[in-house]
Design an enzyme around this catalytic site. Structure first.
Site, PDB file in Angstrom:
ATOM      1  N   CYS A 257      -2.383  -5.868  -7.094  1.00 35.73           N
ATOM      2  CA  CYS A 257      -2.483  -6.202  -5.669  1.00 35.73           C
ATOM      3  C   CYS A 257      -1.573  -7.363  -5.262  1.00 35.73           C
ATOM      4  CB  CYS A 257      -3.927  -6.537  -5.312  1.00 35.73           C
ATOM      5  SG  CYS A 257      -5.113  -5.334  -5.948  1.00 35.73           S
ATOM      6  N   HIS A 409      -6.160 -13.757   0.247  1.00 37.90           N
ATOM      7  CA  HIS A 409      -6.254 -12.403  -0.286  1.00 37.90           C
ATOM      8  C   HIS A 409      -7.444 -11.704   0.385  1.00 37.90           C
ATOM      9  CE1 HIS A 409      -5.290  -9.227  -3.035  1.00 37.90           C
ATOM     10  NE2 HIS A 409      -6.450  -9.281  -3.659  1.00 37.90           N
ATOM     11  N   HIS A 447      -7.302  -3.051   2.404  1.00 37.99           N
ATOM     12  CA  HIS A 447      -6.539  -3.502   1.233  1.00 37.99           C
ATOM     13  C   HIS A 447      -5.550  -2.413   0.836  1.00 37.99           C
ATOM     14  CE1 HIS A 447      -5.239  -5.333  -2.319  1.00 37.99           C
ATOM     15  NE2 HIS A 447      -6.380  -5.612  -2.910  1.00 37.99           N
TER      16      HIS A 447
END
Length: 609
Positions: A257, A409, A447
């Site tokens: 990620c 994040h 995400h």
């Protein structure tokens, strides 16, 4: 001095719309902008989605229920179940000759044939796969705007969706510069261009790895494109071969990620070292497929519908609020996105008159060391955030450091809200930062895996266009276990000046499975211009400003044409192809027929000279 990597273009698409000219950012904060400031974005979304209905535009963007038209119906996902048919007298049936397995399965006997049909006798039980369907326990995703089809923008036959998005995103970013790519190549050697782009999970739809692995078990044929187009670096390959005609540095870094920031670091490092003068950096991911969602779900990573109902005490899962960073939450929400930025060294940007959207101070990457679980967070993110904050202080001073914000994040998982908030809070206390603004745009976009850091970066650039740090509007409280003595976790948009002049920099944070941590320092346009003045002098800046007037006009024209007619994708398949006859060389230089400037060959021993 190192060359300073300037951000001179950016583009792509995510659940909020087209990225260039800050349109996707404006969709995030549209409730705080008046109609005049939103008019261009509404027009762009209308063209993108094929509707003028404002409510349809609102409903068809950001996180929402997965739509069958663009992905699949989450209430009826096709599957097959194993079964064993039994009959004391065996089985008799017919098949077309071309459908007959070779060799025959155990217990099968051909007992007759006529008109291309064969009669089969099976003695004993017969294992079969019975078609069926199931309802997914996860129905939320950050899907691209309803009605948007990337394959309609160019001849995308048999291209996986992720590559289609890469073509769209890179085309948008390059054209957002307001100058023809050919004019850029006239100023640099052919090998002074870097492209770092890819995906974290490869291409996972039916045209990619999904089809490659499923086809033999579903009676379909593996095509010649499934394997090669699934390679993780294929986004970079497409950009080089079909969009910019590049023979420069290329590849991709993969860090789960944090992948976008890994690639940003590579492009930045090439510019700082002089390996290149222009870098195109990006990622594209299309993971909204049932198998990927189910894979993350069984890990306990995704917010399931039942969990959302329990959080709200409701009979209905609130898909729009599936992602709730730093609040009571249940898991992250998967999304698709394509994010690209164009970097130039500062000398070239001044020479070109390029618009300066900001600059990359540095990207820090550190691993987690020993840990109990490969997917659990560790200590590496303390290192990256501390380094990025210390550099911000070194560049901006204590007063400037206090004028920074963080794009977290912020995945929306119970573990992330505790661990990431503790990192931010400890860093803030160490550096004397009070009320550090924290934003988490996954609340809106979901995400997107590899491009997630790009989603955050391009949203941060929007702060210096409209002056609003996006608040986390999907939450109504901060969870009790969140650390925030020195943090201002924004539940509403925060005004920071008409064009964000109240903020000198942004820290972009990304955490990935396996201990992949990255934190980037991005400097505001104003602070970047101050650095340019110190590095090059006022006369150079005055000259740049004059040249930039034409560039800014071209950018406005590009935006207008795209809002009115849609993006004209750059895709030059089979054009200006070179072979061995186009190469000439001597001991000092190599020349390619399609480039006016030759490539210099090394002449000295770099380890002794």
């Amino acid at each position: 001095m190192k060359a300073l990597p300037l951000i001179v273009g950016f583009g792509g698409i995510n659940a909020a719309g087209r990225v260039s000219m800050h349109h996707s950012y404006r969709r995030l904060v549209q409730d705080a902008l008046d109609e005049t400031r939103m008019a261009a974005t509404w027009q762009d979304l209308s063209t993108l989605m094929g509707t003028t209905n404002r409510q349809a535009i609102l409903d068809g963007t950001l996180i929402r229920r997965i739509e069958a038209a663009s992905h699949f119906d989450p209430s009826a996902i096709p599957n097959q179940n194993k079964a064993n048919l039994s009959n004391a007298n065996g089985f008799n049936f017919e098949l077309k000759r071309r459908q007959l397995p070779d060799p025959l399965p155990a217990g099968w006997t051909v007992v007759g044939e006529s008109a291309g049909q064969v009669q089969i006798r099976v003695d004993g039980d017969m294992p079969v796969l019975v078609p069926g369907s199931f309802a997914s326990k996860v129905s939320s995703a950050g899907s691209l705007p309803t009605g948007f089809d990337p394959s309609s923008y160019y001849n995308a036959a048999h291209h996986p969706r992720g590559l289609q998005l890469a073509v769209y995103g890179a085309s948008d970013a390059i054209q957002s510069m307001g100058m023809d790519w050919s004019s850029v190549l006239e100023r640099v050697r052919p090998d002074q261009v870097s492209v770092y782009a890819g995906s974290a999970y490869s291409q996972l739809d039916q045209a990619g790895l999904r089809g490659l692995y499923q086809s033999p078990m579903t009676g379909s044929r593996i095509t010649s494109k499934m394997l090669p187009l699934s390679l993780p670096e294929m986004s970079a390959d497409f950009v080089n071969s079909y969009i910019i005609n590049s023979v420069g540095n290329t590849g991709t870094n993969v860090g789960a990620c944090a992948t976008f920031l890994y690639n940003l670091r590579q492009g930045m490092a090439d510019i700082q070292s002089g390996q290149c003068r222009v870098a195109i950096v990006g990622n594209s991911e299309a993971p909204i497929v049932p198998e990927i969602i189910e894979g993350f779900r069984v890990m306990g990573a995704l917010a399931e519908d039942d969990q959302l109902r329990q959080l709200d005490g409701s009979d209905i899962a609130d898909n729009r609020r599936a992602c709730r960073p730093f609040s009571a939450n249940a898991g992250f929400t998967i999304a698709e996105s394509s994010q690209f930025v164009v970097l130039m060294d500062d000398a070239l940007a001044l020479e070109c008159g390029a618009t300066v959207f900001g600059s990359v101070g540095e990207v820090f990457v550190n691993a987690d060391a020993n840990k109990k679980s490969i997917s659990s967070p560790g200590v590496g993110n303390y290192v990256t955030m501390a380094k990025a904050t210390a550099l911000a202080r070194a560049i901006l001073g204590d007063a400037g450091l206090a004028r920074t914000f963080v794009m977290a994040h912020g995945t929306g998982t119970p573990q992330n809200r505790v661990t990431e908030s503790h990192i931010f809070n400890e860093v803030a206390k160490t550096f004397g930062i009070q009320h550090w603004p924290i934003s988490a745009i996954k609340a809106y976009l979901g995400h997107s895996q590899a491009p997630a850091g790009g989603d955050s970066l391009t949203a941060a650039l929007g702060v210096w266009a409209e002056g609003l740090i996006p608040g986390i509007k999907t939450i109504d409280h901060i969870a009790d276990d969140v650390h925030r003595s020195n943090l201002d976790i924004l539940m509403d948009h925060k005004a920071v000046g008409d064009q964000g002049e109240g903020m000198d920099g942004a820290l972009i944070n990304a955490k990935g499975f396996g201990g992949n941590n990255a934190s980037a320092l991005v400097l505001s346009p104003n602070k970047t211009l101050e650095l340019l003045r110190q590095r090059h002098g006022q006369n150079a800046l005055d000259g740049w400003q004059g040249r930039n007037e034409g560039i800014a006009a071209a950018q406005a024209d590009y935006d207008r044409r795209t809002r009115e007619n849609g993006l004209k994708v750059i895709y030059s398949f089979g054009q200006a192809v070179m072979d061995e006859t186009d190469v000439s060389m001597n001991r000092e230089q190599l020349t390619l027929s399609q480039f006016a400037t030759p490539i210099d060959l090394p002449q000295h021993n770099p380890y002794l000279d």
